[in-house]
Design an enzyme around this catalytic site. Structure first.
Site, PDB file in Angstrom:
ATOM      1  N   LYS A  54       0.841  -1.196   0.000  1.00  0.00           N
ATOM      2  CA  LYS A  54       0.000   0.000   0.000  1.00  0.00           C
ATOM      3  C   LYS A  54       0.878   1.248   0.000  1.00  0.00           C
ATOM      4  CE  LYS A  54      -3.866   1.838   2.806  1.00  0.00           C
ATOM      5  NZ  LYS A  54      -4.642   1.589   4.049  1.00  0.00           N
ATOM      6  N   SER A  98      -9.525   1.340   3.206  1.00  0.00           N
ATOM      7  CA  SER A  98      -8.711   2.117   2.285  1.00  0.00           C
ATOM      8  C   SER A  98      -7.657   1.291   1.543  1.00  0.00           C
ATOM      9  CB  SER A  98      -7.995   3.247   3.034  1.00  0.00           C
ATOM     10  OG  SER A  98      -7.126   2.707   3.998  1.00  0.00           O
ATOM     11  N   SER A 116      -9.552  -1.005   7.411  1.00  0.00           N
ATOM     12  CA  SER A 116      -9.007  -0.756   6.074  1.00  0.00           C
ATOM     13  C   SER A 116      -8.261  -1.925   5.448  1.00  0.00           C
ATOM     14  CB  SER A 116      -8.079   0.467   6.088  1.00  0.00           C
ATOM     15  OG  SER A 116      -8.829   1.649   6.026  1.00  0.00           O
TER      16      SER A 116
END
Lengths: 95, 491
Positions: free
Chosen positions: B79, B154, B178
């Protein structure tokens, strides 16, 4: 809980967040709506309940104050928008 | 598995050990897959082709010398909120669009030591604030199972990349769900470790008492392998726990006879869509069939206040953490103003997106003079109540059970106009962050979308602090008794 226009401007000022006048009503409405949903929480009786600021009860971590290798000045300034002589350069702070 | 891009890490490792493939081949297969499908998926913000191939060649040499470990030569994605030396790290934000970190995050150092291959950095909601990746400043990510739907967020880029085989495994971060929510929406395994299990050094800070890095993988064995690689104390993160890390793969025995599991009423509430309810019921039956002792009706009354508690604490911490984006040291900088202050205000006005601004303002308000006690302090007290209720429940049960989300993936654009509606997505996941508990999201079947799409759903297990082994043991036993992990989206 409804926020006034002045309150939203005040919060934005505290956060150093510039705000377009045209965006103000939107933020005012959205923030008020979110705070409305928090009302039940603020009404909760929590008398005598200690706050939890961290999920784990760790002791403060101390270490010896030793000089160690760190990033080079060159590395630190590599992302600077404006640098001069190993310093970050900014506009006048005081007018 | 016929296609190399569909491999798990442990399958790829077996092929590497038998010299039936090379890291170079695996890495090239991933890069080819990214080139073939990422225009449709949008999982990546940066693909580090040259660096990845160089790492692959180094891994092949290491394997050739017989010095490889379980992740040596495995192509993975990270990420874009974890710092990678020399590879830009945007955090999904314009304000960091050109930021190239001068150092590696702890987890990146660990992956480098393990000889893993970093393919690139994945898309995310700006500063990890969101549940759909629609708050990315750059482009949306599409759910590989239904391209007009969100991947969750996310860490939606990481989840989508693993689901469609662009990366073998990936890392995400979880502040309120997330990792787990996108894992559920994309049909992959996602683990939020215990707060303190994985060092946050080099993770761009959002909610510092809530953030935790964890794996997104195709199966539970890969999840254990990746956790093995990144877990453990790091003195640069004072909240990383001074505990030994077990070999998590040792937990994958398949035996959960006698394991006591409590179903949390609030996480399988009344009024769910019957198909969604059926997902939870089937998973419970499956666990019972494996010998677990499952009891319904675990009540956590303060959970009703978890959402408000979370959305005060997380924005408060964010408002302090994001004060560092001033346009002076790094990142986007507005320079046309008359004074430093005007430049700072405008840097933040033009550099941050709306959701980030909302959270900064919410947090600033909750911490401001006159409201601190009513909001922030109150939320911290409720945090204590929530934590205590979990502690009591986890004295009676080894694990707690619930759904990850109340619905499957929603349509792109469906919730962007109503921030509070978007927040409700995290309702089953954020309590684990508030209490610091480890939680595992497992693929648990599909429900039909309106156009006949098959949309994945996930179930969640929660455990005592630092008992990730119990989660992985139960998750592995459950997974091996179902066929969900064999099903991949047709992209």
């Amino acid at each position: 809980m409804s926020l006034t226009r002045e309150e939203v401007l005040h919060i934005a000022h505290l956060a150093h967040l510039g705000i377009d006048e045209r965006e103000l009503p939107k933020f005012q409405e959205q923030l008020s709506d979110i705070l409305e949903h928090f009302a039940a929480l603020t009404a909760l009786d929590t008398e005598g309940v200690p706050p939890t600021s961290h999920p784990l009860a760790l002791e403060s971590v101390m270490r010896d104050d030793e000089v160690k290798e760190s990033l080079s000045v060159e590395d630190v300034l590599a992302n600077a928008p404006n640098a001069e002589d190993d310093l970050f350069r900014v506009r006048a702070v005081l007018n | 598995m016929s296609e190399p891009h569909g491999l798990t890490a442990h399958e790829a490792r077996d092929l590497l050990e038998r010299r039936e493939t090379t890291s170079r081949e695996l890495t090239q297969a991933s890069l080819d897959r990214i080139a073939a499908v990422d225009d449709k998926i949008g999982a990546f913000l940066t693909v580090a082709t040259d660096e990845a191939l160089a790492q692959a060649d180094a891994a092949d040499e290491r394997l050739h010398r017989g010095e490889g470990g379980p992740l040596t030569g495995i192509p993975l994605a990270v990420k874009d909120n974890m710092c990678t030396r020399g590879i830009r790290t945007t955090c999904g934000s314009r304000i960091l669009e050109e930021f190239v970190p001068p150092y590696d995050a702890h987890v990146i150092e660990r992956l480098n030591e393990a000889g893993a291959v970093l393919l690139g950095k994945t898309n995310m909601d700006e500063f990890a604030m969101g549940s759909s990746v629609e708050h990315s400043a750059f482009h949306p990510t599409h759910n590989p199972w239904a391209l007009d739907r969100v991947p969750g967020g996310s860490s939606g880029g990481s989840a989508a990349a693993v689901a469609c085989g662009e990366a073998v495994v990936a890392l995400g971060s979880d502040t309120g769900g997330s990792i787990r929510q996108p894992a559920a929406f994309c049909g992959v395994v996602g683990l939020k470790p215990t707060y303190g299990r994985v060092s946050r050094y080099g993770l761009v800070a959002f909610g510092s008492s809530l953030d935790q890095i964890g794996p997104l993988t195709k199966d539970v064995e890969d999840c254990a392998l990746l956790l093995n690689a990144v877990a453990g104390q790091d003195l640069r993160d004072a909240t990383s726990a001074p505990l030994d890390v077990p070999d998590f793969t040792a937990a994958l025995t398949g035996d959960i006879a006698g394991l006591k599991i409590g179903v949390v009423s609030d996480y399988v509430p009344e009024g769910l869509d019957p198909a969604v309810r059926g997902i939870a019921d089937s998973a419970v039956k499956q666990l019972e069939g494996l010998g677990a002792e499952v009891e319904w009706g675990v009540e956590l009354p303060s959970t009703a206040h978890a959402l408000a508690c979370y959305y005060i604490i997380a924005p408060s911490e964010a408002s302090a953490n994001l004060a560092r984006y001033d346009g002076v040291k790094y990142g986007y900088s507005y320079t046309e103003g008359e004074s430093m202050w005007e430049n700072m205000d405008k840097t933040r006005q033009f550099g941050f997106g709306d959701e980030v601004k909302r959270r900064i303002m919410l947090g600033t308000y909750a911490l401001s003079s006159g409201y601190y006690d009513a909001y922030y302090l109150k939320a911290l007290q409720v945090r204590t109540l929530i934590r205590r209720e979990f502690e009591a429940a986890l004295e009676r049960y080894d694990l707690l059970f619930g759904l990850v989300t109340p619905t499957p993936a929603f349509a792109l654009g469906e919730k962007t106009d109503d921030p509070y509606e978007m927040y409700l997505n995290d309702i089953f996941t954020m309590p684990a962050n508030i209490a610091g508990l480890p939680a595992l999201s497992l693929p648990a079947g599909f429900v039909d979308g309106p156009a006949g799409e098959r949309l994945p759903m996930g179930v969640q297990l929660l455990a005592k602090p630092f008992d990730e082994a119990a989660l992985l043991r139960a998750g592995h036993a459950y997974e091996q008794s179902t066929s969900w992990r064999d099903q991949r989206p047709a992209v």
